[in-house]
Design a protein around this motif. Structure first.
Motif, PDB file in Angstrom:
ATOM      1  N   TYR A 164      -9.473   1.547 -14.520  1.00 31.12           N
ATOM      2  CA  TYR A 164      -8.209   1.575 -13.784  1.00 31.12           C
ATOM      3  C   TYR A 164      -7.027   1.081 -14.599  1.00 31.12           C
ATOM      4  O   TYR A 164      -6.387   0.102 -14.247  1.00 31.12           O
ATOM      5  N   ASP A 202      -4.112   2.356 -14.842  1.00 37.82           N
ATOM      6  CA  ASP A 202      -2.811   2.594 -14.209  1.00 37.82           C
ATOM      7  C   ASP A 202      -2.323   1.404 -13.383  1.00 37.82           C
ATOM      8  O   ASP A 202      -1.135   1.257 -13.159  1.00 37.82           O
ATOM      9  N   PHE A 203      -3.243   0.581 -12.901  1.00 36.20           N
ATOM     10  CA  PHE A 203      -2.853  -0.558 -12.083  1.00 36.20           C
ATOM     11  C   PHE A 203      -2.354  -1.727 -12.928  1.00 36.20           C
ATOM     12  O   PHE A 203      -1.833  -2.691 -12.404  1.00 36.20           O
ATOM     13  N   ILE A 204      -2.545  -1.640 -14.242  1.00 41.08           N
ATOM     14  CA  ILE A 204      -2.274  -2.785 -15.100  1.00 41.08           C
ATOM     15  C   ILE A 204      -1.149  -2.467 -16.080  1.00 41.08           C
ATOM     16  O   ILE A 204      -1.143  -1.420 -16.714  1.00 41.08           O
ATOM     17  N   GLU A 205      -0.194  -3.381 -16.190  1.00 41.63           N
ATOM     18  CA  GLU A 205       0.864  -3.285 -17.193  1.00 41.63           C
ATOM     19  C   GLU A 205       0.538  -4.310 -18.271  1.00 41.63           C
ATOM     20  O   GLU A 205       0.725  -5.501 -18.069  1.00 41.63           O
ATOM     21  N   ILE A 223      -1.414  -7.570 -13.507  1.00 46.93           N
ATOM     22  CA  ILE A 223      -1.355  -6.800 -12.276  1.00 46.93           C
ATOM     23  C   ILE A 223      -0.201  -7.382 -11.480  1.00 46.93           C
ATOM     24  O   ILE A 223      -0.149  -8.588 -11.244  1.00 46.93           O
ATOM     25  N   VAL A 234       2.043  -7.286  -7.914  1.00 47.56           N
ATOM     26  CA  VAL A 234       2.044  -6.895  -6.506  1.00 47.56           C
ATOM     27  C   VAL A 234       3.319  -7.437  -5.877  1.00 47.56           C
ATOM     28  O   VAL A 234       3.707  -8.582  -6.136  1.00 47.56           O
ATOM     29  N   LYS A 263      -2.612  -8.451  -0.565  1.00 47.41           N
ATOM     30  CA  LYS A 263      -2.621  -7.165  -1.260  1.00 47.41           C
ATOM     31  C   LYS A 263      -3.400  -7.255  -2.570  1.00 47.41           C
ATOM     32  O   LYS A 263      -4.143  -6.344  -2.932  1.00 47.41           O
ATOM     33  N   LEU A 307      -6.728  -5.173  -3.504  1.00 47.58           N
ATOM     34  CA  LEU A 307      -6.719  -4.332  -4.697  1.00 47.58           C
ATOM     35  C   LEU A 307      -7.872  -4.679  -5.634  1.00 47.58           C
ATOM     36  O   LEU A 307      -8.582  -3.795  -6.119  1.00 47.58           O
ATOM     37  N   LEU A 344     -10.943  -2.341  -6.801  1.00 47.49           N
ATOM     38  CA  LEU A 344     -11.201  -2.031  -8.204  1.00 47.49           C
ATOM     39  C   LEU A 344     -12.612  -2.409  -8.645  1.00 47.49           C
ATOM     40  O   LEU A 344     -13.196  -1.757  -9.506  1.00 47.49           O
TER      41      LEU A 344
END
Length: 136
Positions: free
Chosen positions: A61, A63-66, A70, A72, A90, A94, A98
């Motif tokens: 995953y 895309d969920f991490i910069e 993470i 939110v 949230k 999430l 994941l």
């Protein structure tokens, strides 16, 4: 899936909050109080997650991490405390999503009924096409 101990460790020690002014409901309060909450959780430096859990998150995953964070955001409540709770909830949802193991798919054979219907529809289409031909 996260254990309760992991979730508590994450929520108490490993997240940081940033606040800012939020749009939406609140009237004059919106212009002077920072109620929007941005939660940041660093996956790489987390003590609560096991190494294989971290690998799963990074590998499956991205895309969920910069970078390793993470992020939110909670801004649906009028109070900062309410938004912190919303953002924390949230994050846990999430992370559980994941880390949920993916079920293996087993190949199945088509049923006799489905094979029969397939053959019947092929015969029907063939018959339709034969009727379209010109008779010489």
């Amino acid at each position: 899936m996260l254990t309760e101990e992991q979730a508590n460790t994450i929520l108490t020690k490993e997240i940081s909050f940033k606040t800012s002014r939020s749009g939406g409901k609140g009237g004059q309060n919106v212009n002077k109080v920072e109620t929007k909450v941005e939660l940041e959780f660093n996956v790489q430096t987390s003590v609560a997650l096991r190494p294989e859990q971290k690998k799963t998150i990074f590998k499956k995953y991205p895309d969920f991490i910069e970078g390793t964070l993470i992020r939110v955001i909670g801004n649906s409540d009028r109070s900062q405390l309410g938004n912190k709770e919303i953002a924390s909830e949230k994050l846990l949802v999430l992370l559980n999503k994941l880390l949920k193991p993916v079920k293996k798919r087993f190949a199945t054979k088509p049923t006799k009924g489905s094979i029969k219907r397939k053959v019947e529809s092929k015969k029907h289409k063939s018959e339709q096409k034969k009727l379209r031909k010109k008779i010489i």
